[in-house]
Design an enzyme around this catalytic site. Structure first.
Site, PDB file in Angstrom:
ATOM      1  N   LYS A  86       0.792  -1.233   0.000  1.00  0.00           N
ATOM      2  CA  LYS A  86       0.000   0.000   0.000  1.00  0.00           C
ATOM      3  C   LYS A  86       0.821   1.279   0.000  1.00  0.00           C
ATOM      4  O   LYS A  86       0.281   2.356  -0.211  1.00  0.00           O
ATOM      5  CB  LYS A  86      -0.994  -0.006   1.171  1.00  0.00           C
ATOM      6  CG  LYS A  86      -1.977  -1.139   1.173  1.00  0.00           C
ATOM      7  CD  LYS A  86      -2.857  -1.252  -0.078  1.00  0.00           C
ATOM      8  CE  LYS A  86      -3.611  -0.019  -0.439  1.00  0.00           C
ATOM      9  NZ  LYS A  86      -4.850  -0.314  -1.192  1.00  0.00           N
TER      10      LYS A  86
HETATM   11  N1  PMP Z   1      -3.216  -7.472   1.481  1.00  0.00           N
HETATM   12  C1  PMP Z   1      -3.081  -6.617   2.508  1.00  0.00           C
HETATM   13  C2  PMP Z   1      -2.386  -7.092   3.750  1.00  0.00           C
HETATM   14  C3  PMP Z   1      -3.595  -5.308   2.404  1.00  0.00           C
HETATM   15  O1  PMP Z   1      -3.465  -4.463   3.446  1.00  0.00           O
HETATM   16  C4  PMP Z   1      -4.249  -4.922   1.221  1.00  0.00           C
HETATM   17  C5  PMP Z   1      -4.780  -3.518   1.119  1.00  0.00           C
HETATM   18  N2  PMP Z   1      -6.109  -3.319   1.494  1.00  0.00           N
HETATM   19  C6  PMP Z   1      -4.390  -5.855   0.182  1.00  0.00           C
HETATM   20  C7  PMP Z   1      -3.838  -7.110   0.348  1.00  0.00           C
HETATM   21  C8  PMP Z   1      -5.189  -5.562  -1.061  1.00  0.00           C
HETATM   22  O2  PMP Z   1      -4.671  -4.591  -1.892  1.00  0.00           O
HETATM   23  P1  PMP Z   1      -5.620  -3.655  -2.755  1.00  0.00           P
HETATM   24  O3  PMP Z   1      -6.202  -2.624  -1.824  1.00  0.00           O
HETATM   25  O4  PMP Z   1      -4.705  -3.063  -3.766  1.00  0.00           O
HETATM   26  O5  PMP Z   1      -6.706  -4.474  -3.370  1.00  0.00           O
END
Ligand code: PMP
Length: 326
Positions: free
Chosen positions: A44
């Site tokens: 992130k």
């Molecule tokens: N895995 C973790 C540990 C996260 O914090 C996030 C972010 N919400 C994601 C996966 C998913 O990423 P995205 O928000 O880009 O879908």
């Protein structure tokens, strides 16, 4: 080697690793992008940097300004570190059932942390709506709005997908990961399809999320539940909208935890549950595409962020997951 001229240049350009166990088990090459290597410890950081840079470019974020966001934690960590490096204050709203390590990290970075009880999205007390309200009520503040602000997925079109294409030397057969905001799957999917439209893009969904059924049969229908943090979405966010999904898998917490255990015991990699679910999804995609293919997925964050939960036998037992992680 990277010689960064600025701490923010440490975001992105993460290494990619061939996962031995997952590759041997499937007869495919399964590669994982090590997003825990970002300075804030997760994928992130990329979205945080793009969102802040976009707000600056559009004149929305001015010197002395404040960044406000609702997050499961990792985006909050990314925004706090980007904010510190650029001189902005951050206010982070988080559900109070997320890992204590993420909360402590946000506080250590000097952000103001607002904890709210977990609530359905339709409830005005939901962390996303709470963060929007705080942004509206704060002078010279922006709401990062990571779910619907497509500066998030642009980070993955311009960064993650481009890097994967270079690191894999233009030979990729499939990509998969789970969705929280959808920025990673949609952005990386769009970026890779622009390189070669034959690359299969697969959504890997946890239980309790609606996207698996949405892509399978057109209906946003969640089934079951998951303890995975940061993933599991029940609406088509601005970032998810238009994601080029060819196929989809649903992975249980037990399957994801078993993969986390194997990665730790056999390869010395300590990762969070969304990463275990992603690797399990990559193995499912490998089986669907057949032997000899090259598949890429994401290690979203480190397991050190979950020592009090995923890597704590008492916590696992309290969730009925002790056996899966054994
Ligand atoms: N895995 C973790 C540990 C996260 O914090 C996030 C972010 N919400 C994601 C996966 C998913 O990423 P995205 O928000 O880009 O879908």
């Amino acid at each position: 080697m990277i010689n960064a001229k600025n701490s923010l240049d440490l975001i992105g350009n993460t290494p990619i690793v061939l996962l031995r166990g997952a590759s041997e088990a499937t007869g495919c090459e399964i590669w994982a992008k090590c997003e825990y290597a970002n300075p804030g410890g997760s994928v992130k950081d990329r979205a945080a940097l793009y969102i802040v840079r976009d707000a600056e470019a559009n004149g929305l974020l001015r010197p002395g300004g404040t960044i406000v966001e609702g997050t499961a934690g990792n985006t909050g960590i990314g925004l706090a570190l980007v904010g510190n490096a650029l001189g902005y204050r951050t206010i982070i709203v988080m559900p109070d059932n997320q890992s204590a390590e993420k909360m402590a990290t946000i506080r250590a970075l000097g952000a103001e942390l607002v904890l709210v009880p977990p609530a359905p999205f339709a409830n005005p007390g939901h962390f996303v709506h709470t963060s929007r309200r705080i942004a509206e009520e704060t002078d010279n503040a922006i709401w990062a709005n990571q779910f619907d602000n497509i500066a998030n997925r642009k980070a993955h079109i311009c960064g993650t997908a481009e890097e994967i294409w270079q690191q894999m030397e233009g030979r990729v057969d499939g990509f998969t990961c789970a969705a929280g905001t959808g920025g990673t799957i949609a952005g990386t999917g769009l970026g890779l399809k622009a390189k070669d439209e034959r690359i299969t893009i697969a959504l890997t969904d946890p239980h309790g999320a609606g996207l698996y059924n949405y892509y399978k049969c057109g209906e946003l229908k969640p089934e079951g539940s998951s303890v995975a943090e940061g993933i599991g979405q029940n609406r088509i966010t601005g970032n998810q909208d238009g994601a080029p999904i060819d196929t989809q898998f649903r992975i249980s917490d037990a399957e994801g935890l078993a993969v986390c255990r194997r990665l730790l015991d056999d390869e010395g990699l300590c990762v969070g549950l969304s990463s275990g679910i992603n690797v399990a999804g990559a193995m499912a995609l490998a089986r669907e595409l057949g032997p000899g293919k090259r598949i890429v997925t994401i290690l979203c964050d480190s397991g050190f962020r979950y020592l009090s939960t995923l890597y704590n036998p008492e916590w696992l037992a309290s969730k009925g997951l002790a056996e899966a992680a054994a």
